[in-house]
Design a protein around this motif. Structure first.
Motif, PDB file in Angstrom:
ATOM      1  N   ALA A 152       0.842  -1.032   0.168  1.00  9.67           N
ATOM      2  CA  ALA A 152       0.126  -0.136   0.199  1.00  9.67           C
ATOM      3  C   ALA A 152       1.037   0.556   0.060  1.00  9.67           C
ATOM      4  CB  ALA A 152      -0.916  -0.113   1.305  1.00  9.67           C
ATOM      5  N   PRO A 153       1.539   1.571  -1.456  1.00  5.96           N
ATOM      6  CA  PRO A 153       2.326   2.481  -0.840  1.00  5.96           C
ATOM      7  C   PRO A 153       1.911   3.641  -1.030  1.00  5.96           C
ATOM      8  CG  PRO A 153       2.719   1.126  -3.672  1.00  5.96           C
ATOM      9  CD  PRO A 153       2.167   0.490  -1.848  1.00  5.96           C
ATOM     10  N   VAL A 154       2.021   5.464  -1.393  1.00  4.18           N
ATOM     11  CA  VAL A 154       1.392   5.618  -1.043  1.00  4.18           C
ATOM     12  C   VAL A 154       2.021   6.811  -2.000  1.00  4.18           C
ATOM     13  CG1 VAL A 154       0.720   5.558   1.447  1.00  4.18           C
ATOM     14  CG2 VAL A 154       2.590   7.616   0.670  1.00  4.18           C
ATOM     15  N   PHE A 155       0.852   7.666  -2.159  1.00  7.18           N
ATOM     16  CA  PHE A 155       1.782   9.182  -3.181  1.00  7.18           C
ATOM     17  C   PHE A 155       1.068  10.255  -2.203  1.00  7.18           C
ATOM     18  CE2 PHE A 155       1.203   6.371  -6.724  1.00  7.18           C
ATOM     19  CZ  PHE A 155       2.094   7.102  -7.629  1.00  7.18           C
ATOM     20  N   GLY A 156       2.355  11.561  -1.644  1.00  7.27           N
ATOM     21  CA  GLY A 156       2.101  12.440  -1.551  1.00  7.27           C
ATOM     22  C   GLY A 156       3.659  12.895  -0.092  1.00  7.27           C
TER      23      GLY A 156
ATOM     24  N   LYS B 110       3.590   2.750  -8.165  1.00 10.10           N
ATOM     25  CA  LYS B 110       4.432   4.056  -7.435  1.00 10.10           C
ATOM     26  C   LYS B 110       5.167   3.983  -8.244  1.00 10.10           C
ATOM     27  CE  LYS B 110       5.547   6.849  -4.203  1.00 10.10           C
ATOM     28  NZ  LYS B 110       5.225   8.001  -3.786  1.00 10.10           N
ATOM     29  N   LEU B 111       6.245   2.602  -8.598  1.00  4.14           N
ATOM     30  CA  LEU B 111       7.344   3.241  -9.170  1.00  4.14           C
ATOM     31  C   LEU B 111       6.968   4.345 -11.063  1.00  4.14           C
ATOM     32  CD1 LEU B 111       9.431   0.346  -8.150  1.00  4.14           C
ATOM     33  CD2 LEU B 111       9.840   2.430  -7.650  1.00  4.14           C
ATOM     34  N   SER B 112       5.967   3.841 -11.100  1.00  5.01           N
ATOM     35  CA  SER B 112       5.192   4.481 -12.696  1.00  5.01           C
ATOM     36  C   SER B 112       5.497   5.493 -12.370  1.00  5.01           C
ATOM     37  CB  SER B 112       3.853   3.832 -13.105  1.00  5.01           C
ATOM     38  OG  SER B 112       4.522   2.518 -13.333  1.00  5.01           O
TER      39      SER B 112
ATOM     40  N   ILE C  64       6.448  12.127 -12.067  1.00  3.11           N
ATOM     41  CA  ILE C  64       6.843  12.862 -10.897  1.00  3.11           C
ATOM     42  C   ILE C  64       8.143  13.050 -11.813  1.00  3.11           C
ATOM     43  CG2 ILE C  64       6.621  14.374  -8.972  1.00  3.11           C
ATOM     44  CD1 ILE C  64       4.873  12.309  -7.670  1.00  3.11           C
ATOM     45  N   LEU C  65       8.774  12.626 -11.830  1.00  2.00           N
ATOM     46  CA  LEU C  65       9.898  13.251 -12.068  1.00  2.00           C
ATOM     47  C   LEU C  65      10.750  14.048 -13.309  1.00  2.00           C
ATOM     48  CD1 LEU C  65      12.997  13.856 -10.090  1.00  2.00           C
ATOM     49  CD2 LEU C  65      13.793  11.874 -11.350  1.00  2.00           C
ATOM     50  N   ALA C  66      10.364  13.306 -13.912  1.00  2.00           N
ATOM     51  CA  ALA C  66      10.212  13.860 -15.643  1.00  2.00           C
ATOM     52  C   ALA C  66       8.803  15.023 -15.976  1.00  2.00           C
ATOM     53  CB  ALA C  66       8.810  12.424 -16.428  1.00  2.00           C
ATOM     54  N   ALA C  67       8.596  15.007 -14.622  1.00  2.00           N
ATOM     55  CA  ALA C  67       8.079  16.579 -14.977  1.00  2.00           C
ATOM     56  C   ALA C  67       8.725  17.495 -14.168  1.00  2.00           C
ATOM     57  CB  ALA C  67       6.114  16.287 -13.728  1.00  2.00           C
ATOM     58  N   ILE C  68       9.259  17.414 -12.927  1.00  2.00           N
ATOM     59  CA  ILE C  68      10.318  17.851 -12.342  1.00  2.00           C
ATOM     60  C   ILE C  68      10.978  18.092 -13.244  1.00  2.00           C
ATOM     61  CG2 ILE C  68      11.764  18.544 -10.547  1.00  2.00           C
ATOM     62  CD1 ILE C  68      10.678  16.421  -9.026  1.00  2.00           C
ATOM     63  N   GLU C  69      11.831  17.501 -14.192  1.00  2.00           N
ATOM     64  CA  GLU C  69      12.569  18.132 -15.102  1.00  2.00           C
ATOM     65  C   GLU C  69      12.157  18.992 -16.961  1.00  2.00           C
ATOM     66  OE1 GLU C  69      15.949  17.802 -17.874  1.00  2.00           O
ATOM     67  OE2 GLU C  69      15.778  17.862 -15.099  1.00  2.00           O
ATOM     68  N   THR C  70      10.923  18.709 -16.706  1.00  2.00           N
ATOM     69  CA  THR C  70      10.233  19.235 -17.894  1.00  2.00           C
ATOM     70  C   THR C  70      10.600  20.532 -17.963  1.00  2.00           C
ATOM     71  OG1 THR C  70       8.619  17.404 -19.035  1.00  2.00           O
ATOM     72  CG2 THR C  70       7.847  19.489 -19.313  1.00  2.00           C
TER      73      THR C  70
ATOM     74  N   VAL D 190      14.601   5.276  -9.081  1.00  5.96           N
ATOM     75  CA  VAL D 190      15.012   5.348 -10.618  1.00  5.96           C
ATOM     76  C   VAL D 190      15.640   4.487 -11.434  1.00  5.96           C
ATOM     77  CG1 VAL D 190      16.069   6.993 -12.493  1.00  5.96           C
ATOM     78  CG2 VAL D 190      14.287   8.135 -10.930  1.00  5.96           C
ATOM     79  N   ARG D 191      16.107   4.474  -9.938  1.00  4.70           N
ATOM     80  CA  ARG D 191      17.218   3.049  -9.823  1.00  4.70           C
ATOM     81  C   ARG D 191      16.677   1.844  -9.795  1.00  4.70           C
ATOM     82  NH1 ARG D 191      22.150   4.365  -6.123  1.00  4.70           N
ATOM     83  NH2 ARG D 191      23.511   5.208  -7.526  1.00  4.70           N
ATOM     84  N   LEU D 192      15.056   1.368  -9.280  1.00  7.81           N
ATOM     85  CA  LEU D 192      13.801   0.083  -8.886  1.00  7.81           C
ATOM     86  C   LEU D 192      13.287   0.509 -10.415  1.00  7.81           C
ATOM     87  CD1 LEU D 192      12.688   0.892  -5.826  1.00  7.81           C
ATOM     88  CD2 LEU D 192      14.764  -1.684  -6.313  1.00  7.81           C
ATOM     89  N   VAL D 193      12.966   1.926 -11.102  1.00  9.37           N
ATOM     90  CA  VAL D 193      12.579   1.831 -12.126  1.00  9.37           C
ATOM     91  C   VAL D 193      13.133   0.793 -13.535  1.00  9.37           C
ATOM     92  CG1 VAL D 193      10.970   2.999 -13.799  1.00  9.37           C
ATOM     93  CG2 VAL D 193      10.702   3.916 -11.571  1.00  9.37           C
TER      94      VAL D 193
END
Length: 296
Positions: free
Chosen positions: A121-125, A174-176, A181-187, A245-248
């Motif tokens: 049950a991983p979370v976003f936030g 969760k990894l997706s 999110i990180l891709a949006a940060i880079e954008t 990102v390593r896990l992804v």
């Protein structure tokens, strides 16, 4: 035999507010943290304090883990004085950490052999969302585990989204999400560099997009953070972003899914770590973009 006693393991920036919300709801909670002094601060809130992971749980009770990585999760579950055997028959382990899908599969099988249930049950936030019980929770596992966990997860989040019986599925989701999110940060970092290089105010750009075509929390909150370069204190440390990102990339390689953008993000994070920025918020990868554009 089952009980509503909760053992909460991991009192970092996310786990601490989550544990406090459970205590505020009137539940019986015992906490464990590797650094005992952190756990002791919860005694004033009515929590029991455990010296070991096993000491935080009772037979047939519920264990909630919110830890930084796979190694920490396996240590508190399977290590010396781990919770697995103490939890025993009828127990439930709710794993809310961002970990490898394979780790969840492994732990689910071990719990099943021990007569206990396991729920991913991983979370976003971010921490402020955890404190406000506004987390988005993704879950996967057996129907029995979900039914027993529902009341607890409802206290912790604003919504629970189910992804089936495979305990690994929620971790893939969760990894997706963290990759997106990180891709949006880079954008946003690149767009703000482009604007700044052309004489446009970064904050104004972020505000415009956050109120119009990108009117969502990711672009609003992260856009403002990037524009202000407010990378400390970290809501989510850059070094943990690298772990994710390593896990992804591991999951992608196993599934034979090329992810060139994940490779780029890995390089941004690696450069940031080489520059000793691991303790900054993961939005701090913006500094690399700014340096590439000769803005710093």
């Amino acid at each position: 035999m089952t009980t509503t006693h909760i053992g909460f393991l991991g009192l970092g920036s996310m786990g601490a507010p989550m544990a406090r919300n459970l205590l505020k709801s009137g539940l019986e909670v015992t906490v464990y943290n590797r650094t005992r002094a952190v756990a002791e601060a919860f005694s004033a809130d009515g929590a029991g304090i455990a010296d070991t992971p096993a000491g935080a749980v009772v037979e047939g009770g519920i264990a909630i883990t919110m830890l930084s990585n796979d190694a920490a999760l396996e240590a508190v579950t399977l290590g010396q004085d781990g919770l697995l055997h103490k939890l025993g028959k009828g127990g439930l382990h709710i794993s809310m950490s961002t970990v490898s899908p394979e780790t969840s599969k492994k732990l689910a099988a071990l719990h099943a052999a021990n007569g206990s249930l396991f729920l991913s049950a991983p979370v976003f936030g971010r921490p402020e969302a955890a404190a406000a019980s506004k987390l988005w929770i993704v879950q996967s596992g057996s129907s029995d585990a979900k039914q027993r966990a529902k009341a607890i997860l409802t206290i912790l989040g604003q919504g629970i989204h189910d992804f089936g019986d495979d305990p690994a599925a929620a971790n893939v989701v969760k990894l997706s999400g963290n990759f997106m999110i990180l891709a949006a940060i880079e954008t946003m970092a690149e767009a703000q560099a482009l604007a700044e290089k052309n004489g446009i105010d970064r904050a104004a750009l972020a505000s415009f997009f956050g109120q119009t075509i990108f009117a969502c929390p990711i672009y609003q909150n992260y856009g403002r953070t990037i524009a202000e370069r407010a990378f400390e204190p970290a809501g989510f440390k850059l070094e943990l972003g690298m772990k994710d990102v390593r896990l992804v990339r591991d999951v992608a390689e196993t599934a034979m899914v090329p992810m060139p953008l994940a490779d780029l993000l890995h390089d941004r994070l690696l450069t940031s770590l080489a520059k000793k920025r691991g303790k900054l918020d993961w939005t701090g990868i913006e500094l690399v973009t700014a340096e590439d554009a000769a803005l710093r």
